[in-house]
Design a protein around this motif. Structure first.
Motif, PDB file in Angstrom:
ATOM      1  N   LEU A 122      23.420  34.518  92.974  1.00 35.46           N
ATOM      2  CA  LEU A 122      24.147  34.781  91.738  1.00 35.46           C
ATOM      3  C   LEU A 122      25.620  35.075  92.017  1.00 35.46           C
ATOM      4  N   ALA A 123      25.868  35.964  92.960  1.00 29.98           N
ATOM      5  CA  ALA A 123      27.254  36.329  93.270  1.00 29.98           C
ATOM      6  C   ALA A 123      28.015  35.156  93.853  1.00 29.98           C
ATOM      7  N   GLY A 124      27.366  34.387  94.727  1.00 30.38           N
ATOM      8  CA  GLY A 124      28.027  33.226  95.316  1.00 30.38           C
ATOM      9  C   GLY A 124      28.373  32.177  94.280  1.00 30.38           C
ATOM     10  N   LEU A 127      31.407  33.390  92.188  1.00 29.82           N
ATOM     11  CA  LEU A 127      32.676  33.256  92.901  1.00 29.82           C
ATOM     12  C   LEU A 127      33.078  31.797  93.097  1.00 29.82           C
ATOM     13  N   ALA A 128      32.113  30.909  93.128  1.00 24.27           N
ATOM     14  CA  ALA A 128      32.420  29.497  93.368  1.00 24.27           C
ATOM     15  C   ALA A 128      32.719  28.728  92.090  1.00 24.27           C
ATOM     16  N   ARG A 129      32.115  29.119  90.969  1.00 21.14           N
ATOM     17  CA  ARG A 129      32.200  28.289  89.761  1.00 21.14           C
ATOM     18  C   ARG A 129      32.829  28.981  88.551  1.00 21.14           C
ATOM     19  N   ILE A 130      32.659  30.276  88.405  1.00 24.77           N
ATOM     20  CA  ILE A 130      33.150  30.952  87.200  1.00 24.77           C
ATOM     21  C   ILE A 130      34.575  31.449  87.437  1.00 24.77           C
ATOM     22  N   ALA A 207      24.044  23.420  77.921  1.00 27.90           N
ATOM     23  CA  ALA A 207      23.249  24.357  78.707  1.00 27.90           C
ATOM     24  C   ALA A 207      24.125  25.542  79.103  1.00 27.90           C
ATOM     25  N   GLY A 208      23.552  26.737  79.123  1.00 24.97           N
ATOM     26  CA  GLY A 208      24.301  27.924  79.477  1.00 24.97           C
ATOM     27  C   GLY A 208      24.564  28.009  80.978  1.00 24.97           C
ATOM     28  N   THR A 209      25.417  28.949  81.351  1.00 28.24           N
ATOM     29  CA  THR A 209      25.798  29.092  82.762  1.00 28.24           C
ATOM     30  C   THR A 209      24.593  29.425  83.632  1.00 28.24           C
ATOM     31  N   PHE A 210      23.774  30.371  83.179  1.00 30.00           N
ATOM     32  CA  PHE A 210      22.610  30.748  83.983  1.00 30.00           C
ATOM     33  C   PHE A 210      21.610  29.604  84.057  1.00 30.00           C
TER      34      PHE A 210
END
Length: 308
Positions: A122-124, A127-130, A207-210
């Motif tokens: 989740l954290a990775g 940091l990579a996409r959001i 589609a949502g981020t999650f």
């Protein structure tokens, strides 16, 4: 007098043949040496020697665990016990708290491994996409945490665990280990290697981020997940310093704390080499099996995810 020139000529001919023969031999020797060096035989010899040096302690450990105390003391590095016995293993499982240590390590390791895979991913991905405010600052702090020796954080960790009221509990053993800076760093780099075009179709479908993370991106990160799983399993299974500051009860002792206590002669007097090394053998088996099963999948290059 007429025969002398012929004899001299014959001598010169023999000398020239000898020189030619020596030259050929020298050339053959040089070419053989060149082939020897280029064939990589020396490299293989060095690798074999290093492998033997690395493996010998493990072989000695296994052999000693099947010895008697007297044999282990008299012949500590012998690879063949005089009398094969499983007394050390019986002593561990029947006359010690070793099963409790194993159970605690197993519970903590499984929960920590699953938690790290989920939260590090989740954290990775974040940091990579959001693109959120302060993302670079968070990443810099992450790198800073990776550079801090863990021993420096032991006292602050103890104080925080105490203040939260989770000291000497499974929560105190597990919660501080659920996030790993190195795991976040690995997942971030892997997610950045996945083309953004993979997610564009899902974005078009609203589609949502999650949902994009869970259903599309995460299944493609299998090599990184395997890597994080193995590192997390190995790290939490072999963890010692954190359990020293987070627990005190003997009912929550893990394998690392228990095996360390054997060094002080907890079970009986004497060297106890077979008992100590039997515990070390059992402790090594899960990590070794996990590594050998998944070693080919550790951080392999991801398969093509976008069809052209």
């Amino acid at each position: 007098m007429r025969r002398l020139p012929k004899i001299a000529q014959k001598g010169e001919s023999d000398m020239s043949k000898s020189k030619v023969s020596n030259t050929v031999r020298g050339d053959n020797s040089a070419s053989w040496l060149k082939r020897f060096f280029h064939s990589g035989i020396i490299l293989y010899i060095i690798l074999i020697v290093l492998a033997v040096i690395y493996i010998m302690p493990f072989v000695t450990q296994i052999a000693t665990s099947f010895k008697t105390d007297a044999d282990a003391t008299a012949n500590p590095v012998s690879l063949v016990p005089e009398i094969w016995t499983t007394a050390a293993y019986k002593k561990l499982f029947l006359n010690s708290d070793f099963p409790v240590w194993f159970k605690n390590s197993f519970i903590v390791t499984i929960v920590v491994t699953l938690g790290r895979v989920f939260f590090d991913s989740l954290a990775g991905y974040a940091l990579a996409r959001i693109d959120f405010r302060g993302r670079n600052v968070v990443f810099s702090l992450l790198l800073a945490v990776m550079s801090v020796p863990m021993v420096v954080l032991l006292i602050p960790k103890f104080l925080i665990i105490k203040s939260l009221g989770i000291y000497d509990s499974y929560a105190g053993m597990i919660l501080p280990l659920l996030i790993d800076a190195a795991g976040v760093f690995i997942m971030k780099n892997f997610f950045e290697s996945i083309p953004r075009s993979v997610e564009e179709q899902a974005m078009i479908d609203r589609a949502g981020t999650f949902r994009i993370f869970w259903s599309i991106v995460l299944p493609m990160a299998r090599p990184a997940i395997v890597t994080i799983s193995i590192l997390s399993f190995q790290g939490s299974w072999n963890e010692l310093s954190h359990f020293i500051v987070s627990t005190q009860s003997s009912a929550l002792t893990t394998l690392t704390k228990g095996v360390a206590s054997l060094a002080s002669g907890q079970l009986s007097q004497g060297n106890q080499y077979p008992v100590k090394l039997a515990a070390a053998v059992i402790m090594t088996i899960p990590v070794a099996v996990l590594f050998f099963i998944f070693q080919k999948q550790i951080m392999n290059s991801s398969e093509g995810s976008v069809k052209e």
